[in-house]
Every structure is written in C-alpha cells, then in structure tokens.
Design a protein around this motif. Structure first.
Motif, PDB file in Angstrom:
ATOM      1  N   LYS A  98     -55.223 -17.721  -9.456  1.00 34.99           N
ATOM      2  CA  LYS A  98     -54.561 -18.885 -10.056  1.00 34.99           C
ATOM      3  C   LYS A  98     -55.247 -20.198  -9.690  1.00 34.99           C
ATOM      4  O   LYS A  98     -55.611 -20.984 -10.557  1.00 34.99           O
ATOM      5  N   CYS A  99     -55.423 -20.460  -8.366  1.00 34.29           N
ATOM      6  CA  CYS A  99     -55.935 -21.776  -7.959  1.00 34.29           C
ATOM      7  C   CYS A  99     -57.413 -21.758  -7.570  1.00 34.29           C
ATOM      8  O   CYS A  99     -58.048 -22.806  -7.509  1.00 34.29           O
ATOM      9  N   GLY A 100     -57.989 -20.578  -7.256  1.00 41.14           N
ATOM     10  CA  GLY A 100     -59.408 -20.516  -6.903  1.00 41.14           C
ATOM     11  C   GLY A 100     -59.709 -20.701  -5.424  1.00 41.14           C
ATOM     12  O   GLY A 100     -60.877 -20.807  -5.041  1.00 41.14           O
ATOM     13  N   GLY A 101     -58.687 -20.717  -4.567  1.00 42.03           N
ATOM     14  CA  GLY A 101     -58.923 -20.757  -3.117  1.00 42.03           C
ATOM     15  C   GLY A 101     -59.615 -19.472  -2.660  1.00 42.03           C
ATOM     16  O   GLY A 101     -59.487 -18.437  -3.317  1.00 42.03           O
ATOM     17  N   VAL A 102     -60.342 -19.555  -1.530  1.00 40.76           N
ATOM     18  CA  VAL A 102     -61.176 -18.432  -1.091  1.00 40.76           C
ATOM     19  C   VAL A 102     -60.755 -17.926   0.290  1.00 40.76           C
ATOM     20  O   VAL A 102     -60.638 -18.712   1.234  1.00 40.76           O
ATOM     21  N   TRP A 103     -60.540 -16.618   0.406  1.00 37.39           N
ATOM     22  CA  TRP A 103     -60.219 -15.998   1.694  1.00 37.39           C
ATOM     23  C   TRP A 103     -61.375 -15.127   2.151  1.00 37.39           C
ATOM     24  O   TRP A 103     -61.895 -14.320   1.374  1.00 37.39           O
ATOM     25  N   CYS A 104     -61.768 -15.308   3.420  1.00 41.17           N
ATOM     26  CA  CYS A 104     -62.759 -14.425   4.047  1.00 41.17           C
ATOM     27  C   CYS A 104     -62.138 -13.813   5.286  1.00 41.17           C
ATOM     28  O   CYS A 104     -61.608 -14.541   6.134  1.00 41.17           O
ATOM     29  N   ASP A 105     -62.186 -12.483   5.398  1.00 39.18           N
ATOM     30  CA  ASP A 105     -61.748 -11.859   6.643  1.00 39.18           C
ATOM     31  C   ASP A 105     -62.763 -12.205   7.737  1.00 39.18           C
ATOM     32  O   ASP A 105     -63.849 -12.707   7.453  1.00 39.18           O
ATOM     33  N   ARG A 106     -62.369 -11.899   8.990  1.00 42.17           N
ATOM     34  CA  ARG A 106     -63.204 -12.255  10.145  1.00 42.17           C
ATOM     35  C   ARG A 106     -64.669 -11.853   9.933  1.00 42.17           C
ATOM     36  O   ARG A 106     -64.951 -10.718   9.583  1.00 42.17           O
ATOM     37  N   GLY A 107     -65.559 -12.817  10.120  1.00 40.01           N
ATOM     38  CA  GLY A 107     -66.994 -12.530  10.064  1.00 40.01           C
ATOM     39  C   GLY A 107     -67.614 -12.558   8.676  1.00 40.01           C
ATOM     40  O   GLY A 107     -68.829 -12.523   8.544  1.00 40.01           O
ATOM     41  N   GLU A 108     -66.797 -12.621   7.636  1.00 42.21           N
ATOM     42  CA  GLU A 108     -67.380 -12.565   6.285  1.00 42.21           C
ATOM     43  C   GLU A 108     -68.090 -13.867   5.893  1.00 42.21           C
ATOM     44  O   GLU A 108     -69.141 -13.832   5.266  1.00 42.21           O
ATOM     45  N   TRP A 109     -67.481 -14.996   6.261  1.00 41.71           N
ATOM     46  CA  TRP A 109     -68.104 -16.271   5.875  1.00 41.71           C
ATOM     47  C   TRP A 109     -69.523 -16.412   6.451  1.00 41.71           C
ATOM     48  O   TRP A 109     -70.457 -16.745   5.714  1.00 41.71           O
ATOM     49  N   PRO A 110     -69.721 -16.131   7.766  1.00 37.17           N
ATOM     50  CA  PRO A 110     -71.087 -16.231   8.304  1.00 37.17           C
ATOM     51  C   PRO A 110     -72.080 -15.329   7.569  1.00 37.17           C
ATOM     52  O   PRO A 110     -73.242 -15.691   7.410  1.00 37.17           O
ATOM     53  N   VAL A 111     -71.616 -14.152   7.123  1.00 38.80           N
ATOM     54  CA  VAL A 111     -72.516 -13.259   6.372  1.00 38.80           C
ATOM     55  C   VAL A 111     -72.859 -13.874   5.016  1.00 38.80           C
ATOM     56  O   VAL A 111     -74.023 -13.910   4.610  1.00 38.80           O
ATOM     57  N   LEU A 112     -71.847 -14.411   4.324  1.00 36.58           N
ATOM     58  CA  LEU A 112     -72.100 -15.076   3.035  1.00 36.58           C
ATOM     59  C   LEU A 112     -73.079 -16.233   3.223  1.00 36.58           C
ATOM     60  O   LEU A 112     -73.990 -16.436   2.425  1.00 36.58           O
ATOM     61  N   GLU A 113     -72.878 -16.979   4.311  1.00 33.63           N
ATOM     62  CA  GLU A 113     -73.729 -18.116   4.613  1.00 33.63           C
ATOM     63  C   GLU A 113     -75.171 -17.649   4.864  1.00 33.63           C
ATOM     64  O   GLU A 113     -76.129 -18.216   4.333  1.00 33.63           O
ATOM     65  N   HIS A 114     -75.300 -16.580   5.650  1.00 29.60           N
ATOM     66  CA  HIS A 114     -76.615 -16.022   5.959  1.00 29.60           C
ATOM     67  C   HIS A 114     -77.346 -15.612   4.671  1.00 29.60           C
ATOM     68  O   HIS A 114     -78.556 -15.767   4.553  1.00 29.60           O
ATOM     69  N   LEU A 115     -76.595 -15.070   3.720  1.00 27.94           N
ATOM     70  CA  LEU A 115     -77.189 -14.596   2.467  1.00 27.94           C
ATOM     71  C   LEU A 115     -77.311 -15.703   1.416  1.00 27.94           C
ATOM     72  O   LEU A 115     -77.810 -15.473   0.318  1.00 27.94           O
ATOM     73  N   GLY A 116     -76.794 -16.889   1.734  1.00 22.77           N
ATOM     74  CA  GLY A 116     -76.835 -18.006   0.787  1.00 22.77           C
ATOM     75  C   GLY A 116     -75.824 -17.879  -0.340  1.00 22.77           C
ATOM     76  O   GLY A 116     -75.897 -18.599  -1.331  1.00 22.77           O
ATOM     77  N   LEU A 117     -74.852 -16.968  -0.195  1.00 24.11           N
ATOM     78  CA  LEU A 117     -73.867 -16.746  -1.266  1.00 24.11           C
ATOM     79  C   LEU A 117     -72.649 -17.665  -1.128  1.00 24.11           C
ATOM     80  O   LEU A 117     -71.832 -17.749  -2.046  1.00 24.11           O
ATOM     81  N   HIS A 118     -72.550 -18.351   0.020  1.00 24.90           N
ATOM     82  CA  HIS A 118     -71.361 -19.171   0.299  1.00 24.90           C
ATOM     83  C   HIS A 118     -71.273 -20.404  -0.604  1.00 24.90           C
ATOM     84  O   HIS A 118     -70.228 -21.006  -0.709  1.00 24.90           O
ATOM     85  N   VAL A 119     -72.382 -20.758  -1.273  1.00 25.33           N
ATOM     86  CA  VAL A 119     -72.397 -21.988  -2.069  1.00 25.33           C
ATOM     87  C   VAL A 119     -71.788 -21.804  -3.457  1.00 25.33           C
ATOM     88  O   VAL A 119     -71.541 -22.782  -4.163  1.00 25.33           O
ATOM     89  N   ALA A 120     -71.578 -20.542  -3.878  1.00 20.18           N
ATOM     90  CA  ALA A 120     -71.055 -20.306  -5.235  1.00 20.18           C
ATOM     91  C   ALA A 120     -70.177 -19.060  -5.254  1.00 20.18           C
ATOM     92  O   ALA A 120     -70.398 -18.134  -6.030  1.00 20.18           O
ATOM     93  N   VAL A 121     -69.172 -19.047  -4.384  1.00 18.42           N
ATOM     94  CA  VAL A 121     -68.317 -17.855  -4.246  1.00 18.42           C
ATOM     95  C   VAL A 121     -67.674 -17.469  -5.577  1.00 18.42           C
ATOM     96  O   VAL A 121     -67.520 -16.290  -5.883  1.00 18.42           O
ATOM     97  N   GLU A 122     -67.319 -18.481  -6.411  1.00 14.22           N
ATOM     98  CA  GLU A 122     -66.640 -18.162  -7.668  1.00 14.22           C
ATOM     99  C   GLU A 122     -67.517 -17.283  -8.575  1.00 14.22           C
ATOM    100  O   GLU A 122     -67.014 -16.468  -9.338  1.00 14.22           O
ATOM    101  N   GLN A 123     -68.857 -17.443  -8.447  1.00  9.63           N
ATOM    102  CA  GLN A 123     -69.755 -16.638  -9.293  1.00  9.63           C
ATOM    103  C   GLN A 123     -69.702 -15.153  -8.953  1.00  9.63           C
ATOM    104  O   GLN A 123     -69.971 -14.300  -9.795  1.00  9.63           O
TER     105      GLN A 123
END
Ligand SMILES: [Zn+2]
Ligand SMILES: [Zn+2]
Length: 184
Positions: A98-123
């Motif tokens: 509905k609103c587009g807020g993003v949830w990451c379980d423990r440790g997921e955000w750093p992995v997304l960041e490492h892979l460069g995926l954190h900048v466009a999670v909606e994609q």
C-alpha cells in the motif's frame, strides 16, 4: 510504531547507510524504512541503477529465522510483499503493497548495501527485475555446468570465443560453422 515480526515491540530510530532515517526493532534487529524517508533519501542519490547479482554468491550471510515469517506494515497495516534475493543463501526483502515502506530482517540491509541493491528496493518487486534475475541465474548455472564438463581452460576459451563472436559483425557465420561442424 510496532515491529511487524515481534508483536508489541516498539521500533526505535536509527540511521542506515550514513543518512537514511529508519527504525529498528530492539529484539529481532529488523529495520523499517518508511516510504517518505526512503523516497527523499533516494532523491538525494545520483545513481540508482541496479544489476542482478551472481547466483550462488556466498557472502557468509545466513538469513534470519524471521525471514520466513509474514508481517503487516508498521505504518499503514498493509500486507508486506516479498522479493527474493537469489544468493547462495537466498532471502526475501519485504515491502508494503500500500505505502511502499521497506522491511529488512536482521542483516539484510547490509547485504543489499554490499550488492548495491539498497538504492532501488522498489525495483526488486517488479516482474522485469524478477525475470532478469532468473535469466542471470540460468546463465550462471549453464556457465558452471560448462566448466564442470570441459574444465577451466577449455571452458574459458569457449566463453572468450562466444564473446568475440557476439561482438563481431559477422559472428553468426562462426556460430553457423560450429553448429554444422557438430550436427551429426
Ligand atoms: Zn522485531
Ligand atoms: Zn504501509
């Protein structure tokens, strides 16, 4: 604001990636980024392009046991959809439909960041992205199988030849030759 995974736990404010306002559960250490905070942070970025990651990439990250648990949006109560990140140990990022807020379980955000995926999670939630990721996964599997059958050295020469033919304006003649050569 309540944790979508631990009933009754309140989220506290934290900062992700240097300047992204977010909220974290003190119990499960999952993080929530509200849609407004995420969008204004994204607007400050110059490059928001992302690429599928190599399948079977091992970052030594084990998904949180809560990754499999469903949850509702802490902001609006909407359903959290899941998008698969296909590493050696795959995990799911969650996003409110509905609103587009993003949830990451423990440790997921750093992995997304490492892979460069954190900048466009909606994609990550689009069918286009899921398709490109599956194609990448398929190509990686095919490449690994080729190395297993031919050995490193010959496999590498096949990959190099394929690259050269793909770049050459008359590369299809080379491909046709090879196909004819092995037709019988
Ligand atoms: Zn929690
Ligand atoms: Zn929501």
């Amino acid at each position: 604001m309540q944790c979508p995974k631990d009933k009754g736990e309140s989220l506290s404010s934290i900062i992700l990636s240097g300047n992204l306002a977010a909220h974290q559960c003190p119990v499960c250490e999952g993080t929530w980024v509200s849609a407004d905070d995420y969008e204004s942070w994204q607007a400050s970025l110059s490059d928001r392009s992302i690429e599928p990651v190599p399948a079977d990439l091992d970052l030594g990250y084990e998904p949180s046991p809560l990754d499999a648990k469903g949850g509702l949006c802490p902001d609006c109560g909407g359903y959290l959809a899941r998008a698969r990140i296909g590493l050696k140990h795959p995990f799911y990022v969650e996003r409110c439909v509905k609103c587009g807020g993003v949830w990451c379980d423990r440790g997921e955000w750093p992995v997304l960041e490492h892979l460069g995926l954190h900048v466009a999670v909606e994609q990550l939630f689009t069918s286009d992205w899921q398709l490109r990721s599956r194609e990448r996964e398929y190509l990686d599997r095919e490449r690994r199988a080729t190395v297993e059958k031919l050995g490193d050295d010959l496999a590498q020469r096949v990959f190099d030849l394929a690259d050269q033919l793909a770049k050459h304006p008359n590369g299809d003649f080379g491909v046709a030759y090879l196909m004819r050569r092995f037709e019988q």
